[in-house]
Design a protein around this motif. Structure first.
Motif, PDB file in Angstrom:
ATOM      1  N   SER A   1     -10.274   0.886   2.198  1.00 47.43           N
ATOM      2  CA  SER A   1     -11.010  -0.185   2.867  1.00 47.43           C
ATOM      3  C   SER A   1     -10.785  -1.552   2.239  1.00 47.43           C
ATOM      4  N   LYS A   2     -10.400  -1.590   0.981  1.00 46.64           N
ATOM      5  CA  LYS A   2     -10.188  -2.865   0.294  1.00 46.64           C
ATOM      6  C   LYS A   2      -8.722  -3.298   0.292  1.00 46.64           C
ATOM      7  N   GLY A   3      -7.873  -2.559   1.012  1.00 44.71           N
ATOM      8  CA  GLY A   3      -6.467  -2.925   1.059  1.00 44.71           C
ATOM      9  C   GLY A   3      -5.650  -2.371  -0.085  1.00 44.71           C
ATOM     10  N   GLU A   4      -6.272  -1.546  -0.914  1.00 47.33           N
ATOM     11  CA  GLU A   4      -5.583  -0.879  -2.010  1.00 47.33           C
ATOM     12  C   GLU A   4      -5.560   0.617  -1.733  1.00 47.33           C
ATOM     13  N   SER A   5      -4.563   1.320  -2.271  1.00 41.99           N
ATOM     14  CA  SER A   5      -4.463   2.752  -2.019  1.00 41.99           C
ATOM     15  C   SER A   5      -5.455   3.532  -2.879  1.00 41.99           C
ATOM     16  N   ALA A   6      -6.258   4.353  -2.198  1.00 42.91           N
ATOM     17  CA  ALA A   6      -7.179   5.258  -2.899  1.00 42.91           C
ATOM     18  C   ALA A   6      -6.579   6.654  -3.027  1.00 42.91           C
ATOM     19  N   CYS A   7      -5.360   6.829  -2.558  1.00 41.19           N
ATOM     20  CA  CYS A   7      -4.655   8.112  -2.641  1.00 41.19           C
ATOM     21  C   CYS A   7      -3.712   8.053  -3.835  1.00 41.19           C
ATOM     22  N   ASN A   8      -4.218   8.425  -5.005  1.00 40.58           N
ATOM     23  CA  ASN A   8      -3.440   8.259  -6.234  1.00 40.58           C
ATOM     24  C   ASN A   8      -3.212   9.547  -7.003  1.00 40.58           C
ATOM     25  N   SER A   9      -3.980  10.585  -6.721  1.00 38.15           N
ATOM     26  CA  SER A   9      -3.777  11.837  -7.442  1.00 38.15           C
ATOM     27  C   SER A   9      -2.488  12.506  -6.978  1.00 38.15           C
TER      28      SER A   9
ATOM     29  N   THR B   1       1.324  -3.075  -4.895  1.00 39.84           N
ATOM     30  CA  THR B   1       1.793  -2.325  -6.051  1.00 39.84           C
ATOM     31  C   THR B   1       0.720  -1.312  -6.405  1.00 39.84           C
ATOM     32  N   ARG B   2       1.073  -0.045  -6.375  1.00 38.11           N
ATOM     33  CA  ARG B   2       0.131   1.027  -6.632  1.00 38.11           C
ATOM     34  C   ARG B   2      -0.167   1.143  -8.135  1.00 38.11           C
ATOM     35  N   THR B   3      -1.141   1.962  -8.481  1.00 41.55           N
ATOM     36  CA  THR B   3      -1.555   2.096  -9.880  1.00 41.55           C
ATOM     37  C   THR B   3      -0.431   2.622 -10.768  1.00 41.55           C
ATOM     38  N   ASP B   4       0.517   3.366 -10.159  1.00 42.28           N
ATOM     39  CA  ASP B   4       1.641   3.889 -10.958  1.00 42.28           C
ATOM     40  C   ASP B   4       2.823   2.935 -10.985  1.00 42.28           C
TER      41      ASP B   4
END
Length: 285
Positions: free
Chosen positions: A63-71, A101-104
Motif C-alpha cells: 500500500s505504501k509503494g514498497e514491496s512487502a513480499c520479501n521472505s 529498490t527492494r530490501t535485498d
C-alpha cells in the motif's frame, strides 16, 4: 518467347524474396517486441503481461509503494518482475511506470506505484491463477478505479505520536483490509453519522471539505473481490460523491503520503471507519 519472359519474372521474384528474408524487418508494435504488454483476457479484460504473455500481479500489502513480499517463501511463490528497458504496447504510458529498490538491493518495476510480480502457479501465457489468492493478490490491470489493500491502521495521539490500531479500532497490531484510490493509493473512509446515500458532514459552502474531502471517481474496473453493484453516486451541493453500500466516501485531509490512514482515529477511533467488503450497509435515512 513466352517461356523466356516467365523465366525472367520468376528469377526477379526469387531475388526480391531472398533480399527480404536477409534484411531485418521493422518491428511491429503489435508483436512480442515490447517488454510490457497489454493482453485481452476473457475474464478480466485488459491486463498487464511481460513480453512472453505471462500475467503480472499487484500485492495488497504494498500500500505504501514498497514491496512487502520479501521472505524467500513469498518471492518463490511470487517472483518479482523487473525490466531496465521499459518498452510498452500502445495504450500504456511510460509516466505510469517506475522502479523501486527492494530490501535485498534488487530492482522491481512498478505501475502507478504498485510493484509488479509473477505467480509461480501460472504455467503458460494467459494463465491468471494468482488472482484473489489470499484476497490480497490481484491481476495487474491498467484501469482499476480502486484497489483493495491490506495494511496496519495507524492513527495519532494528541501529541502527534503514531498508534497502531486493529480492525475494531482498539490499539494493537493487525493487518486490515480497506479500499484506496488505485492511482494515488489514498485511503477511503466512511462517516459514522451518515445515512444511506446521505452526506451529513459536508457544509453547503464546502468550508470543511479540506478536512474530509468528498471523494468521487467514475467506477471502471475493480479488483475481483469488489462488486460494482455496491457502488453508487450522490449529489452533494452540486458535486458528485461516490458511495459504497450506501456510505458516502471521503478522503482525510491529513493523509499526505501514499498509504497513510491517519483518519481512523480522528477525532476519535472509529468515527471515520475505513470501507471493505465486511462493511455493513448504511442505515436508512
Amino acid at each position: 518467347m513466352k517461356k523466356s519472359i516467365l523465366l525472367v519474372f520468376a528469377t526477379v521474384s526469387i531475388f526480391y524474396s531472398c533480399s527480404s528474408d536477409d534484411s531485418d524487418p521493422a518491428p511491429d508494435p503489435g508483436t512480442q517486441e515490447n517488454n510490457i504488454q497489454l493482453a485481452n483476457d476473457a475474464t478480466f479484460g485488459s491486463i498487464l503481461t511481460d513480453k512472453d504473455g505471462m500475467s503480472l500481479y499487484f500485492f495488497s500489502r504494498d500500500s505504501k509503494g514498497e514491496s512487502a513480499c520479501n521472505s524467500d517463501q513469498c518471492v518463490s511463490s511470487w517472483p518479482i518482475f523487473y525490466t531496465s528497458d521499459v518498452t510498452l504496447d500502445a495504450g500504456l504510458n511510460a509516466s505510469d511506470f517506475g522502479e523501486i529498490t527492494r530490501t535485498d538491493g534488487t530492482k522491481q518495476t512498478t505501475y502507478k506505484g504498485w510493484p509488479l510480480y509473477y505467480f509461480a502457479g501460472d504455467n503458460a501465457a494467459g494463465d491468471t491463477n494468482g488472482d484473489k489468492v489470499g484476497n490480497n493478490w490481484y491481476i495487474a490491470k491498467p484501469d482499476y478505479s480502486l484497489m483493495y489493500v491490506e495494511a496496519q491502521l495507524v492513527g495519532k495521539d494528541g501529541d502527534g505520536n503514531e498508534i497502531n490500531f486493529k480492525s475494531d479500532y482498539t490499539p494493537g497490531d493487525e493487518l486490515t483490509f480497506y479500499m484506496v484510490n488505485a492511482t494515488t493509493g489514498r485511503t477511503l473512509y466512511t462517516f459514522i453519522n451518515d445515512k444511506k446515500d446521505t452526506n451529513t458532514f459536508t457544509a453547503d459552502d464546502f468550508s470543511n471539505d479540506a478536512v474530509w474531502p468528498v471523494f468521487h471517481i467514475d467506477i471502471d474496473k475493480l479488483p475481483s473481490i469488489l462488486d460494482a453493484n455496491d457502488f453508487g453516486t450522490i449529489d452533494v451541493f452540486g458535486r458528485s460523491q461516490l458511495t459504497y453500500k450506501g456510505w458516502p466516501l471521503y478522503y482525510f485531509g491529513q493523509d499526505v503520503n501514499r498509504g497513510d490512514n491517519f483518519g481512523i482515529n480522528f477525532p476519535a477511533a472509529g468515527v471515520w471507519p475505513i470501507a471493505n467488503v465486511d462493511t455493513e450497509p448504511a442505515p436508512e435515512n
